[in-house]
Structures are given as structure tokens and as C-alpha cells.
Write a protein that holds these residues in place. Structure first.
Motif, PDB file in Angstrom:
ATOM      1  N   PHE A 199      29.393 150.507 -50.610  1.00  0.00           N
ATOM      2  CA  PHE A 199      28.864 151.750 -51.148  1.00  0.00           C
ATOM      3  C   PHE A 199      29.996 152.705 -51.469  1.00  0.00           C
ATOM      4  N   ASP A 200      29.626 153.726 -52.235  1.00  0.00           N
ATOM      5  CA  ASP A 200      30.547 154.828 -52.517  1.00  0.00           C
ATOM      6  C   ASP A 200      30.408 155.873 -51.415  1.00  0.00           C
ATOM      7  N   PRO A 201      31.508 156.447 -50.957  1.00  0.00           N
ATOM      8  CA  PRO A 201      32.911 156.284 -51.352  1.00  0.00           C
ATOM      9  C   PRO A 201      33.539 155.036 -50.759  1.00  0.00           C
ATOM     10  N   PRO A 202      34.533 154.457 -51.416  1.00  0.00           N
ATOM     11  CA  PRO A 202      35.172 153.246 -50.895  1.00  0.00           C
ATOM     12  C   PRO A 202      35.769 153.477 -49.509  1.00  0.00           C
ATOM     13  N   GLY A 203      35.503 152.535 -48.614  1.00  0.00           N
ATOM     14  CA  GLY A 203      36.003 152.631 -47.249  1.00  0.00           C
ATOM     15  C   GLY A 203      34.980 153.131 -46.259  1.00  0.00           C
ATOM     16  N   VAL A 204      33.786 153.514 -46.728  1.00  0.00           N
ATOM     17  CA  VAL A 204      32.771 154.032 -45.831  1.00  0.00           C
ATOM     18  C   VAL A 204      32.164 152.895 -45.020  1.00  0.00           C
ATOM     19  N   CYS A 205      31.596 153.252 -43.862  1.00  0.00           N
ATOM     20  CA  CYS A 205      30.939 152.312 -42.946  1.00  0.00           C
ATOM     21  C   CYS A 205      31.928 151.331 -42.327  1.00  0.00           C
ATOM     22  N   ALA A 206      33.195 151.654 -42.282  1.00  0.00           N
ATOM     23  CA  ALA A 206      34.188 150.821 -41.585  1.00  0.00           C
ATOM     24  C   ALA A 206      34.134 151.127 -40.092  1.00  0.00           C
ATOM     25  N   ARG A 207      34.588 150.157 -39.300  1.00  0.00           N
ATOM     26  CA  ARG A 207      34.555 150.336 -37.849  1.00  0.00           C
ATOM     27  C   ARG A 207      35.901 150.738 -37.272  1.00  0.00           C
ATOM     28  N   ASN A 208      36.943 150.670 -38.056  1.00  0.00           N
ATOM     29  CA  ASN A 208      38.255 151.137 -37.617  1.00  0.00           C
ATOM     30  C   ASN A 208      39.085 151.438 -38.859  1.00  0.00           C
ATOM     31  N   LEU A 209      40.291 151.941 -38.647  1.00  0.00           N
ATOM     32  CA  LEU A 209      41.142 152.338 -39.765  1.00  0.00           C
ATOM     33  C   LEU A 209      41.587 151.138 -40.584  1.00  0.00           C
ATOM     34  N   SER A 210      41.909 150.039 -39.936  1.00  0.00           N
ATOM     35  CA  SER A 210      42.355 148.846 -40.678  1.00  0.00           C
ATOM     36  C   SER A 210      41.267 148.349 -41.604  1.00  0.00           C
ATOM     37  N   GLU A 211      40.028 148.320 -41.113  1.00  0.00           N
ATOM     38  CA  GLU A 211      38.922 147.859 -41.960  1.00  0.00           C
ATOM     39  C   GLU A 211      38.661 148.835 -43.102  1.00  0.00           C
ATOM     40  N   CYS A 212      38.819 150.126 -42.841  1.00  0.00           N
ATOM     41  CA  CYS A 212      38.626 151.125 -43.898  1.00  0.00           C
ATOM     42  C   CYS A 212      39.646 150.943 -45.017  1.00  0.00           C
ATOM     43  N   LEU A 213      40.921 150.759 -44.655  1.00  0.00           N
ATOM     44  CA  LEU A 213      41.956 150.553 -45.672  1.00  0.00           C
ATOM     45  C   LEU A 213      41.772 149.225 -46.395  1.00  0.00           C
ATOM     46  N   ALA A 214      41.331 148.198 -45.663  1.00  0.00           N
ATOM     47  CA  ALA A 214      41.113 146.892 -46.292  1.00  0.00           C
ATOM     48  C   ALA A 214      40.001 146.969 -47.343  1.00  0.00           C
ATOM     49  N   ILE A 215      38.940 147.712 -47.054  1.00  0.00           N
ATOM     50  CA  ILE A 215      37.842 147.864 -48.016  1.00  0.00           C
ATOM     51  C   ILE A 215      38.337 148.546 -49.287  1.00  0.00           C
ATOM     52  N   GLN A 216      39.133 149.584 -49.143  1.00  0.00           N
ATOM     53  CA  GLN A 216      39.648 150.281 -50.323  1.00  0.00           C
ATOM     54  C   GLN A 216      40.631 149.418 -51.110  1.00  0.00           C
ATOM     55  N   LEU A 217      41.426 148.600 -50.424  1.00  0.00           N
ATOM     56  CA  LEU A 217      42.366 147.724 -51.130  1.00  0.00           C
ATOM     57  C   LEU A 217      41.627 146.615 -51.877  1.00  0.00           C
ATOM     58  N   ARG A 218      40.528 146.127 -51.292  1.00  0.00           N
ATOM     59  CA  ARG A 218      39.724 145.144 -52.018  1.00  0.00           C
ATOM     60  C   ARG A 218      39.110 145.766 -53.258  1.00  0.00           C
ATOM     61  N   GLU A 219      38.710 147.023 -53.158  1.00  0.00           N
ATOM     62  CA  GLU A 219      38.154 147.714 -54.316  1.00  0.00           C
ATOM     63  C   GLU A 219      39.193 147.825 -55.433  1.00  0.00           C
ATOM     64  N   LEU A 220      40.461 147.967 -55.066  1.00  0.00           N
ATOM     65  CA  LEU A 220      41.554 148.076 -56.040  1.00  0.00           C
ATOM     66  C   LEU A 220      42.149 146.719 -56.399  1.00  0.00           C
ATOM     67  N   ASP A 221      41.614 145.638 -55.808  1.00  0.00           N
ATOM     68  CA  ASP A 221      42.122 144.282 -56.041  1.00  0.00           C
ATOM     69  C   ASP A 221      43.599 144.169 -55.644  1.00  0.00           C
ATOM     70  N   ARG A 222      43.937 144.747 -54.472  1.00  0.00           N
ATOM     71  CA  ARG A 222      45.312 144.700 -53.990  1.00  0.00           C
ATOM     72  C   ARG A 222      45.413 144.155 -52.568  1.00  0.00           C
ATOM     73  N   TYR A 223      44.356 143.466 -52.128  1.00  0.00           N
ATOM     74  CA  TYR A 223      44.341 142.970 -50.760  1.00  0.00           C
ATOM     75  C   TYR A 223      44.827 141.520 -50.743  1.00  0.00           C
ATOM     76  N   ASP A 224      46.136 141.347 -50.971  1.00  0.00           N
ATOM     77  CA  ASP A 224      46.750 140.022 -50.931  1.00  0.00           C
ATOM     78  C   ASP A 224      47.212 139.726 -49.507  1.00  0.00           C
ATOM     79  N   PRO A 225      47.715 138.521 -49.223  1.00  0.00           N
ATOM     80  CA  PRO A 225      48.144 138.182 -47.851  1.00  0.00           C
ATOM     81  C   PRO A 225      49.214 139.114 -47.300  1.00  0.00           C
ATOM     82  N   ALA A 226      50.148 139.555 -48.126  1.00  0.00           N
ATOM     83  CA  ALA A 226      51.188 140.456 -47.630  1.00  0.00           C
ATOM     84  C   ALA A 226      50.589 141.804 -47.225  1.00  0.00           C
ATOM     85  N   MET A 227      49.680 142.318 -48.061  1.00  0.00           N
ATOM     86  CA  MET A 227      49.046 143.585 -47.727  1.00  0.00           C
ATOM     87  C   MET A 227      48.135 143.440 -46.518  1.00  0.00           C
TER      88      MET A 227
END
Length: 542
Positions: free
Chosen positions: A229-257
Motif C-alpha cells: 500500500f501507499d506510502p511505500p514502507g508502511v506496515c513494516a515490522r522493523n526498520l530493515s523491512e521498511c527500507l527493503a519494501i521501499q527499495l523493492r518499490e524502486l527496483d533496487r533491492y539486489d543482493p548487495a543492497m
């Protein structure tokens, strides 16, 4: 020894907490907002209480009363009959009175008497014509359309402002579109209700499945949709999951990231070497990755409306006086103004016949009188305590926080001849507006720290201010450790232990010397790299 019964008289003293005394004690510790709410409830409950600024209800106009009497044939004791419009009957000429009192008859008889038609004599007046034209014309103002009267005193433009969209409302709108099954909507709404104002869910959702009677897999499936849902990163359970959701939205969640997001603790410590090894990238790539992380929103829910913060209204004002001292006065806007309506009580006491009604109004009168006295005593006590605080902390108002003296409740209580508990209640939830900002009254009561040379003790707040000044002025190449801060404080005449310095530093949310060294060196490195890139860009040939 025989047991016998006998009567004995004993004289003793005891403190009885009457309801009025308990109310007075309660009023002392209430803030100005809570006090306003309490007084409003008392105004609704007690018929003998009224606001001091209320205007008395106006009586019926004299003209209206005279008009009613004249209409019934009375009110002519002075020989003049009132016409109901502020004038007398003498204003009419005799011919006019005779003409008005004469029966005119039918329309045909009137036209025959006048020798012409009525349309020629009583033509349409301009006012009637204007009113008829206004009825046919289109509405030109918002009021004529039926939207409200702008000339009314109760007209409020804020009533037309759209309601602020909250995060819960925003997610609920998307939920109604994302799911059609009632069970999934129920699970989704339950999870939305758990989202805090920053947009995060609790780490453990095991109880959610148990309370809803659903399987853990169903809850996880609904959660996966909610995290899109909007905004990207909402409904995450911790900071890492919140950032991962936003990076997937930007198509930048590669193995290094992904490796970088999973080791945010190393990023917080500025351990760039370990991060570079875990991600398998070089210095330039790790710098770009860290830059992308910093551009993300760690609290996506904060962009929506949250609970409104109540504005802090000072109870006391402190201003410089003309004689070099300080002028202390109460904020009259925070003091409720209520009065006892003695006139209403005296009128009722003459008409009430039942004993129950009499006792009710007698109790109401006593409660109203006591409340007015309690409010007055509360204001006087606050002013007395605030004046003594200003006298004790004169150095703070003149020179600043560094000159704040150690002060406790007993010192103020002894000076104004009150109990310490009374001073404690007065200083709770009360604020003082000064030339150096607005502070809670309890701010001026600080513990004392011994002096290293045996002189006057130092205030704990002044010592914290000194520690912050030392840390703010340190150089990146010479970060001060807690031991070094202790040595410098002792050189300034402050005897303090290392653990106390660490406690004060952590209370001010200042990191350790190791973390400060990493932060300042990293900031210095970024500044140098930016300056070198700008210099190389300026030296390139055109």
C-alpha cells in the motif's frame, strides 16, 4: 484481672480530609487545560455558578411591553397611547385618524368614491418592485444558495475545511479495493488498527491470528498485500523491512543492497570496511548505496495527520522590571473567571417550599462559594511559589543556564511558609515564560553537585550544560572521552564521577566518544571529497 466496661473521654487532634479540602488539593496540581475542563463541568452541574464575563440576560424592551398594554386598552395613564413604534398618537393628524377609522367598504365602493381605479391611485411601490425582481434574479451570494449566513456571529470558516486524512483512513480506503473476501478485510482492518503513527506494525503478529481465529498463513498473505500500500514502507515490522519494501518499490533491492539492509547496525557504527566486505563492493559503490539508504523514509506514516499536539500555554510571565529586578505576574487568560449568583439564590429561596430542594440549593451555594475561593487561593499560591523561584534563581534569568543554582522543594517551602507537598503540587504541570524561553516550574529544582575546591555547590542542570558545551566544541581529531571530561570539569571546580558524566551524556542523547569520532570523521571525509570534486570540476578545460 476482671474485664469491665467503662466510659472514657479522650481529647485528640486529627486531620479530616473534607470533600472541599480534597477538591482544593486537586485544583493545585491541575494544569490550566485540565482546570478549564473541570470548571466547565462545574458550570454545567451547579446552577448557582456563572462566568464572570457573561452578560446578564436582557429584559424585554419597554416599548414591547407598552405596546401589549395599549393593545388591550391599558397603558394610557399618561394620556398618550403608544403606537408600538416609539411614537405617540399625537403624531397623527385628526383627518388621518378619522380616515383610518372609517369603514371603506368594497373595492367597487372605494373606486366609486375616488372616481378612479385603485391601480391608478395605489401603484406598485419601488420597494415591492425591487423585491419582485430580486425573486426572479439568480442568487449572487453563497448565503442566498442556502449555504449559511455570512453575517451571523456564529459563522465559522473552519467548519468548511476538509477533515485531515489520517494514516488509518488512507489505508482503509486501499483495503476496501484490495480485498473482496470479508475474512481478508477483517484481518486487514485488524492489522491496520495496530499500525502506529510512524507506519509500523508490532514485531510479533502471532496473537493476531489467535484472536481472529485465522491461520498464520492467512495473516501473512494479507500482510504481504498491506505492505504494497501507499506510502511505500508502511506496515513494516522493523526498520530493515521498511527500507527493503521501499527499495523493492524502486527496483533496487539486489543482493548487495539486501546485505546492507540486514546489517544496519554496522552502518550506524560507521563500520564501512565491514559493510564493504559483506556487500562485496568497492568504496564508490558502498558510498552510493549508503546515499540511497539515506534518501529513503524511515517513518513513512509521519506524512499523514497524527494526533494534534496541545499548545503549551504559560501560567506565569517573568519580565525584566524597571528597577533591574524581575516582574512576576500570572497569565490571566488561563485563570477561569466564575462568580456565585447570589441574586438567583435569594429569589429561589423565597419560592422553594420542599426541604429537599432547599438542601440541594444550599449545598450548591456552598460548593460554588468554595470553588471560587479555591480558585483564588490556587492563583495566589502559584504566584507566591513562582515569585520565590525567580528570587532563588536570579542568576539564571540574568546570565543563563550556567548560573542555575541547586534548589529543592524544602528551600522554597520554608521561604514561603508552606508544606513541601503543596509546593510539589503547585509546580506540577505549570509553565513559566521567561526571557530565556518557556520552562516547567520543576525545571528550576535540580540536584546539587559538590564543588572540587570546597566552594558553593553546582546545579546538576548547569553541569549538564557545561558537558554539552565541551562536547560541542571538541575537534574531530581530539574527541573527548568521559575521563577527559571529568578532568576538565574538576579543573573548572566541579567534583563529579565518571559514571555521572556518562549518565548525563546518555540522558542528553549524546553518543560515546568512539561513535562521535566515527561520525565527525565521516562528516569531515564527505566535506573533503565534495570539495575535491568541485575543485576538479572547476579545473577541467572548457
Amino acid at each position: 484481672m476482671a474485664l469491665t466496661q467503662r466510659l472514657e473521654f479522650r481529647q485528640s487532634q486529627s486531620l479530616v480530609m473534607t470533600p472541599q479540602l480534597m477538591q482544593a488539593i486537586k485544583l493545585l496540581q491541575l494544569s490550566n487545560l485540565d482546570l478549564t475542563t473541570f470548571v466547565e463541568e462545574e458550570l454545567e452541574r451547579n446552577p448557582l455558578l456563572e462566568r464572570a464575563n457573561d452578560e446578564a440576560g436582557g429584559e424585554a424592551p419597554a416599548e414591547a411591553g407598552q405596546f401589549g398594554d395599549g393593545d388591550e386598552g391599558g397603558g394610557q395613564g399618561d394620556g398618550h397611547a403608544d403606537d408600538g413604534f416609539g411614537g405617540s398618537a399625537d403624531a397623527f393628524e385628526p383627518g388621518q385618524e378619522e380616515w383610518m377609522s372609517k369603514e371603506l367598504g368594497t373595492r367597487a365602493e372605494i373606486e366609486q368614491t375616488l372616481d378612479t381605479g385603485l391601480d391608478n391611485v395605489f401603484s406598485e411601490e419601488p420597494a415591492e418592485a425591487a423585491a419582485r425582481n430580486a425573486q426572479d434574479a439568480a442568487p449572487t451570494t453563497y448565503t442566498e444558495w442556502g449555504g449559511g449566513a455570512s453575517g451571523d456571529e456564529d459563522y465559522n470558516l473552519e467548519a468548511f475545511v476538509a477533515a485531515e486524512m489520517t494514516l488509518s483512513d488512507h489505508l482503509a480506503e486501499q483495503l476496501s479495493v484490495a480485498f473482496t473476501a470479508p475474512a481478508q478485510r477483517m484481518i486487514g482492518q485488524y492489522l491496520i488498527d495496530l499500525v502506529d503513527e510512524a507506519g509500523y506494525l508490532p514485531p510479533d503478529l502471532g496473537q493476531a491470528a489467535e484472536r481472529l481465529g485465522a491461520s498464520q498463513a492467512d495473516v501473512e498473505d494479507v500482510l504481504a498485500v498491506l505492505q504494497k500500500f501507499d506510502p511505500p514502507g508502511v506496515c513494516a515490522r522493523n526498520l530493515s523491512e521498511c527500507l527493503a519494501i521501499q527499495l523493492r518499490e524502486l527496483d533496487r533491492y539486489d543482493p548487495a543492497m539486501q546485505a546492507l539492509v540486514e546489517h544496519l547496525d554496522l552502518l550506524a557504527k560507521r563500520d564501512i570496511a565491514s559493510l564493504r566486505k559483506l556487500c562485496g563492493v568497492d568504496d564508490e559503490d558502498i558510498a552510493d548505496m549508503i546515499g540511497e539508504i539515506r534518501r529513503l523514509n524511515p517513518k513513512p506514516g509521519m506524512k499523514f495527520g497524527s494526533a494534534r499536539l496541545q499548545t503549551m500555554v504559560p501560567d506565569v510571565y517573568v519580565r525584566p522590571g524597571p528597577d533591574g529586578g524581575w516582574h512576576v505576574e500570572l497569565n490571566s487568560d488561563t485563570l477561569p473567571r466564575v462568580l456565585v449568583n447570589q441574586t438567583y439564590y435569594s429569589e429561589l429561596s423565597k419560592k422553594i417550599g420542599k426541604d429537599g430542594d432547599k438542601s440541594y440549593f444550599t449545598d450548591a451555594l456552598q460548593n460554588a462559594t468554595w470553588l471560587v475561593r479555591a480558585l483564588d487561593q490556587r492563583a495566589r499560591t502559584i504566584l507566591k511559589v513562582a515569585t520565590e523561584i525567580v528570587r532563588q534563581q536570579d542568576g539564571f534569568f540574568t546570565h543563563g543556564v550556567a548560573h542555575l543554582r541547586p534548589l529543592n522543594l524544602k528551600a522554597v517551602a520554608d521561604a514561603i511558609q508552606m508544606h513541601e507537598s503543596t509546593v510539589s503540587r503547585v509546580t506540577a504541570n505549570k509553565y513559566m515564560a521567561t526571557n530565556r524561553g518557556t520552562f516547567e516550574l520543576k525545571y528550576f529544582f535540580t540536584a546539587s553537585i559538590a564543588s572540587a575546591d570546597g566552594g558553593e555547590a553546582h546545579s546538576a542542570e548547569a553541569v549538564r550544560h557545561h558537558i554539552k558545551q565541551l562536547i560541542d566544541s571538541e575537534e574531530p581529531a581530539a574527541i573527548l572521552s568521559d575521563d577527559t571530561i571529568v578532568e576538565r570539569l574538576r579543573a573548572s571546580g566541579i567534583d563529579i564521577a565518571r559514571r555521572t558524566v556518562a549518565k548525563y551524556r546518555e540522558a542528553m542523547r549524546i553518543p560515546s566518544s568512539v561513535q562521535r569520532r566515527r561520525d565527525k570523521q565521516s562528516a569531515l571525509g564527505n566535506v573533503l571529497s565534495t570539495a575535491m570534486s568541485d575543485r576538479s570540476r572547476n579545473t577541467e578545460p572548457a
